[in-house]
Design an enzyme around this catalytic site. Structure first.
Site, PDB file in Angstrom:
ATOM      1  N   ASP A  39       0.890  -1.468   0.449  1.00  0.00           N
ATOM      2  CA  ASP A  39       0.357   0.181   0.073  1.00  0.00           C
ATOM      3  C   ASP A  39       1.067   1.437  -0.292  1.00  0.00           C
ATOM      4  OD1 ASP A  39      -2.580   1.253  -0.253  1.00  0.00           O
ATOM      5  OD2 ASP A  39      -2.980   1.252   2.393  1.00  0.00           O
TER       6      ASP A  39
ATOM      7  N   GLU B 178      -1.494   6.590  -8.420  1.00  0.00           N
ATOM      8  CA  GLU B 178      -2.274   7.260  -7.591  1.00  0.00           C
ATOM      9  C   GLU B 178      -2.282   8.314  -8.894  1.00  0.00           C
ATOM     10  OE1 GLU B 178      -2.606   7.280  -3.530  1.00  0.00           O
ATOM     11  OE2 GLU B 178      -3.224   9.804  -4.022  1.00  0.00           O
TER      12      GLU B 178
ATOM     13  N   HIS C 253      -7.719   9.798   3.692  1.00  0.00           N
ATOM     14  CA  HIS C 253      -7.301   8.984   5.212  1.00  0.00           C
ATOM     15  C   HIS C 253      -7.914   9.102   6.173  1.00  0.00           C
ATOM     16  CE1 HIS C 253      -3.949   7.567   1.908  1.00  0.00           C
ATOM     17  NE2 HIS C 253      -4.794   6.788   1.782  1.00  0.00           N
ATOM     18  N   GLY C 254      -7.600   8.075   7.324  1.00  0.00           N
ATOM     19  CA  GLY C 254      -8.461   8.456   8.238  1.00  0.00           C
ATOM     20  C   GLY C 254      -9.378   8.637   8.932  1.00  0.00           C
TER      21      GLY C 254
ATOM     22  N   THR D 188      -8.826   3.032   8.812  1.00  0.00           N
ATOM     23  CA  THR D 188      -9.012   2.963  10.098  1.00  0.00           C
ATOM     24  C   THR D 188     -10.132   2.139  10.653  1.00  0.00           C
ATOM     25  OG1 THR D 188      -7.998   4.893   9.074  1.00  0.00           O
ATOM     26  CG2 THR D 188      -9.386   5.261  10.943  1.00  0.00           C
TER      27      THR D 188
HETATM   28 ZN   LIG Z   1      -4.555   5.367   0.731  1.00  0.00          ZN
END
Ligand SMILES: [Zn+2]
Length: 279
Positions: free
Chosen positions: A84, A136, A178-179, A231
């Site tokens: 990742d 990405e 993210h998170g 998460t």
């Molecule tokens: Zn990611």
């Protein structure tokens, strides 16, 4: 069986569902995820960040652990071990050489032409080794593994240019973070659908935690074929462990402490599977 992610993601794209990527951190989590995916008969992508691999002792520890668990637990569903957010060609190569079946090269922090150059280098090496590649473009916001960034939406032109490197899937940043989200997520569905229409490779949604179920369904309709969950499993596990420790402060057996999060985490895994596969 250990496989790369190409066939499972193409099938998901064709049949309009999403394959879950659950991130692993240790033996217990890996076992819980494999057992729950086997129970649900669903292929799975085990996400491993550079930080998680380091924590577990190195890339080869990860592949040996997953390989051994597949054998000992008689796992019959397809399993992909995926790096990742690989930060460089060298890191991706190391993961591939250690037996990872899939890598993400995240060179999104560089200007587009450098992103393309680094991604192409990874694609060439990965494909020689039957390993799939995700890349990405744009910026996924929030913080992961101590790295934080602002949101920048990928454009169709950037996606087309990056896809020409021969990547097997693409993560266009379209508002996910993210998170945990501050406020409600605001995903760019229109552009998601447009990118999906113009590209013939599966789209990946990072930052799946905290996106309402209705938005997840909409994202799958707009072409998302892989959704990353990290998460949310951590929170599910932590909630249960915290309660256990409060109620059992004399219990010090690590198997009991760590294991107290098992049931809650497995519940979270199953609910994501049902959502992603429209079950
Ligand atoms: Zn990611």
């Amino acid at each position: 069986m250990l496989v790369n992610s190409i066939n499972m993601l193409q099938k998901a794209k064709n049949e309009k569902y999403a394959i879950p990527q659950f991130n692993i951190n240790n033996l217990e989590w890996t076992r819980y995820i494999l057992e729950e995916c086997e129970k649900n008969k669903v292929p799975v992508i085990l996400g491993v960040s550079e930080g998680a691999a380091k924590y577990m002792g190195g890339f080869f520890v990860v592949t040996s652990l997953v390989d051994a668990l597949i054998k000992e637990l008689n796992i019959t569903v397809d399993v992909c071990i995926h790096l990742d957010h690989g930060s460089s060609f060298e890191v991706c190569k190391k993961a591939i050489d250690s037996g990872f079946t899939s890598v993400m090269i995240d060179a999104s922090k560089y200007p587009l032409e450098d992103n393309i150059k680094i991604t192409k280098e990874v694609v060439d090496y990965a494909h020689q080794n039957n390993v799939s590649v995700e890349a990405e473009v744009g910026h996924i916001g929030g913080e992961e593994d101590g790295v934080s960034s602002d949101v920048y939406h990928a454009t169709l032109e950037e996606c087309i240019a990056l896809a020409k490197t021969g990547i097997d899937s693409i993560a266009p940043a379209l508002g996910s973070v993210h998170g945990l989200y501050k406020g409600l997520p605001n995903l760019n569905f229109e552009r998601m659908a447009l990118i999906n229409q113009e590209l013939n490779i599966p789209l990946v949604l990072h930052g799946g935690t905290g996106i309402p179920d209705s938005d997840i369904k909409k994202a799958i309709e707009c072409g998302i074929s892989k959704i990353n969950i990290n998460t949310e499993l951590q929170i599910a596990w932590h909630d249960a462990v915290l309660l256990f420790v409060k109620e059992n402060d004399k219990v010090y057996d690590p198997r009991k402490v760590i294991g107290s999060g098992q049931e809650n985490m497995k519940k979270a895994i199953s609910s994501k599977i049902n959502l992603f596969l429209n079950r």
